[in-house]
Design a protein around this motif. Structure first.
Motif: not given
Length: 582
Positions: A76-84, A131-142
């Protein structure tokens, strides 16, 4: 390069941060599940301890629920941030374009600017959300998955290190090849948009010359080129898939083989091996996410460069600091003016050479010359739509470069060759000239421009809706509306750039009579292809190949200037009728 774009995040920093924070918590809870599952198998199922099964089972459910909740909030926050961010970026681009000079617009092209505001901004919007979602998820997951595997068994964990190195090499090779292709694709997008815009704007010409099929073939060719380039890039990107599958199956085989040996030797439990398989999928999925990230970032990097070019471009024409705000009168001086157009490669096309003459305030000046003689370029220097290469243009005794642009252009009304009306009523279009104009002032201006006559025949009169570009009125009607709009500015200088070419000679004469009676103190410059449009001017300037060939009255030029005399004789001999008002 990124500085100008990051500045547009503005009031969407908070949702951007929250999207990343919630994503980090989602990863933590998700990574915890295999660890809890290992305890459940080792201390619950293996020992047949129902209390441990219930305890660790409930803990797994809590982690799964919290992971889901954090994931939803992050989305939700990612969609709001990217659209804004995209909204701010488009607004910044549009605002920047409004400050551009004609030279800047020529450099980027209308189609190129449209591509940047639409396609490029959309690419960046998608990339920013990633960037604000997947780029956080991928490295942290790894990182967490790697740490977890090393805690379980360091020997098995080394398998993933080798897999990661292999995939990194493949990805680097692919991206170095793909990135230049994407840069070329967006240049082709510019050409395609220019073609579409040109075709739609000039649809009447296309249809009148029956060139629909030719234009369709032209469009298909450009579209096919973009398709082929994209397919080439995609084929290169798909190399990642077999590399990923090879890594996945190799990892499973190695873990199965090594895990079996370690279980036999009591160095590993069944629960640990199960957790290891889960972390294998987590690590490989994270590496796959990195692949997606690099592909999308390679596309958006090209878009970032193109948008940055616009945002960081300086207008070639700007108002001076503390510029003059008062235009004393309508006098104009061309002081040894030279002017050239500069193309993208820096090559100059010389247009005007040593233009040197003076126009008195209130004087009526006619300008005559062949195509390419520099007539339009000459008058555009007065409103400082372009700057001189050398020499000076003075209005009211002051160099136009010393004026505040807004104040100068409000006193120089121009009706250009291309007559543009905007979607809205006739009144709304008229108020472009003066937003405070009363209905009476609008009607008075339209009467001078001979527009009131046809407006009165419309069902809704001055409230008649004008379609985009004035498509629902004739060429002559469009010209008269544009003249009326310019009159509402009450300017000190009025420039008519061949702006009565689509009206008949009788209406042309009535317009000139109205201008002479109502704007006595206004300097009027009339560019005309018809001698009848300019023969009553106080003086007439004859241009030839960017130079002044002669200056004089109608009678003087008939006697002394061969170019003027030839045009006059051509237009007066064998004249069969008046022009159509279309």
């Amino acid at each position: 390069m990124l500085k100008s774009l990051i500045a547009e995040i503005k009031d969407y920093k908070k949702p951007s941060i929250l999207a990343s924070v919630f994503m980090a918590f989602e990863v933590i809870f998700e990574i915890s599940i295999p660890f809890v599952m290992a305890y459940l198998l080792n201390n619950g199922v293996k020992e047949s301890d129902m209390s441990n099964i219930l305890k660790f089972g409930f803990l797994m459910l809590v982690c799964a629920f919290l992971s889901l909740f954090c994931g939803i909030q992050s989305a939700n926050y990612g969609a709001k941030a990217s659209a804004g961010f995209a909204k701010n970026l488009r607004r910044a681009l549009f605002s920047k374009v409004q400050t551009f000079s004609f030279e800047n617009i020529d450099k980027f092209s209308a189609g190129g600017l449209v591509t940047r505001m639409m396609t490029d901004v959309t690419n960046i919007q998608n990339s920013y959300q990633m960037i604000i979602r997947v780029c956080v998820r991928a490295p942290l997951n790894l990182i967490f998955a790697f740490c977890a595997t090393f805690l379980i068994n360091a020997k098995m964990a080394m398998i993933f290190v080798y897999v990661a190195i292999f995939l990194a090499l493949v990805l680097t090779l692919v991206m170095r090849t793909v990135f230049p292709i994407f840069k070329k694709v967006f240049k082709e997008y510019d050409h395609l948009n220019n073609s579409v815009q040109e075709n739609i704007t000039n649809m009447r010409v296309v249809k009148s010359y029956v060139k629909e099929e030719k234009e369709t073939v032209k469009f298909k060719k450009a579209s096919r080129m973009i398709y082929n380039m994209f397919m080439k890039a995609i084929r290169l990107v798909t190399v990642n898939n077999p590399a990923m599958m090879l890594s996945m199956y190799t990892s499973f085989l190695m873990i199965s083989w090594l895990g079996a040996h370690l279980i036999v030797s009591d160095e590993l439990t069944t629960g640990d091996l199960t957790a290891m398989f889960t972390y294998t999928m987590t690590i490989l999925m994270s590496l796959m996410m990195f692949t997606m990230i690099f592909v999308l970032l390679s596309i958006s990097t090209a878009s970032v460069e193109r948008i940055d070019q616009v945002l960081t471009a300086d207008s070639t024409i700007v108002s001076p600091e503390n510029g003059q705000t008062e235009v004393k009168d309508g006098s104009i001086v061309f002081d040894h003016v030279n002017f050239s157009y500069t193309d993208e490669d820096g090559d100059k096309a010389h247009v005007l050479s040593d233009i040197n003459f003076t126009i008195r305030s209130g004087e009526v000046i006619g300008i005559l010359g062949g195509t390419g003689s520099g007539k339009s370029s000459l008058v555009q220097l007065i409103a400082r739509l372009y700057d001189v290469e050398s020499g000076a243009v003075k209005v009211g005794g002051v160099d136009v470069r010393e004026y505040d642009l807004d104040h100068l252009r409000k006193q120089v009304a121009m009706v250009l060759q291309t007559n543009v009306l905007f979607s809205g009523t006739i009144k709304e279009n008229m108020r472009w000239g003066n937003k405070e104009a009363t209905d009476e002032e609008i009607i008075a201006a339209c009467k001078i421009a001979q527009a009131d006559e046809f407006i009165s025949t419309f069902k809704d009169g001055y409230d008649t809706m004008i379609e985009r570009g004035g498509a629902n009125v004739s060429g002559g009607q469009r010209q008269r509306l544009c003249i009326a709009r310019a009159l509402l500015m009450n300017p000190k200088i009025l420039i008519l750039d061949d702006s009565t070419s689509a009206v008949d000679t009788k209406t042309d004469a009535l317009i000139r009579q109205g201008l002479a009676a109502s704007l006595k103190d206004t300097t009027k410059i009339i560019i005309g292809q018809r001698i009848s449009s300019i023969q009553d001017a106080d003086r007439i300037v004859v241009l030839n190949d960017g130079k002044i060939d002669a200056i004089g009255s109608h009678e003087d030029l008939l006697l002394s200037n061969a170019i003027y005399r030839e045009v006059y004789e051509t237009q007066t001999q064998g004249k069969g009728g008046e022009e159509d008002d279309k």
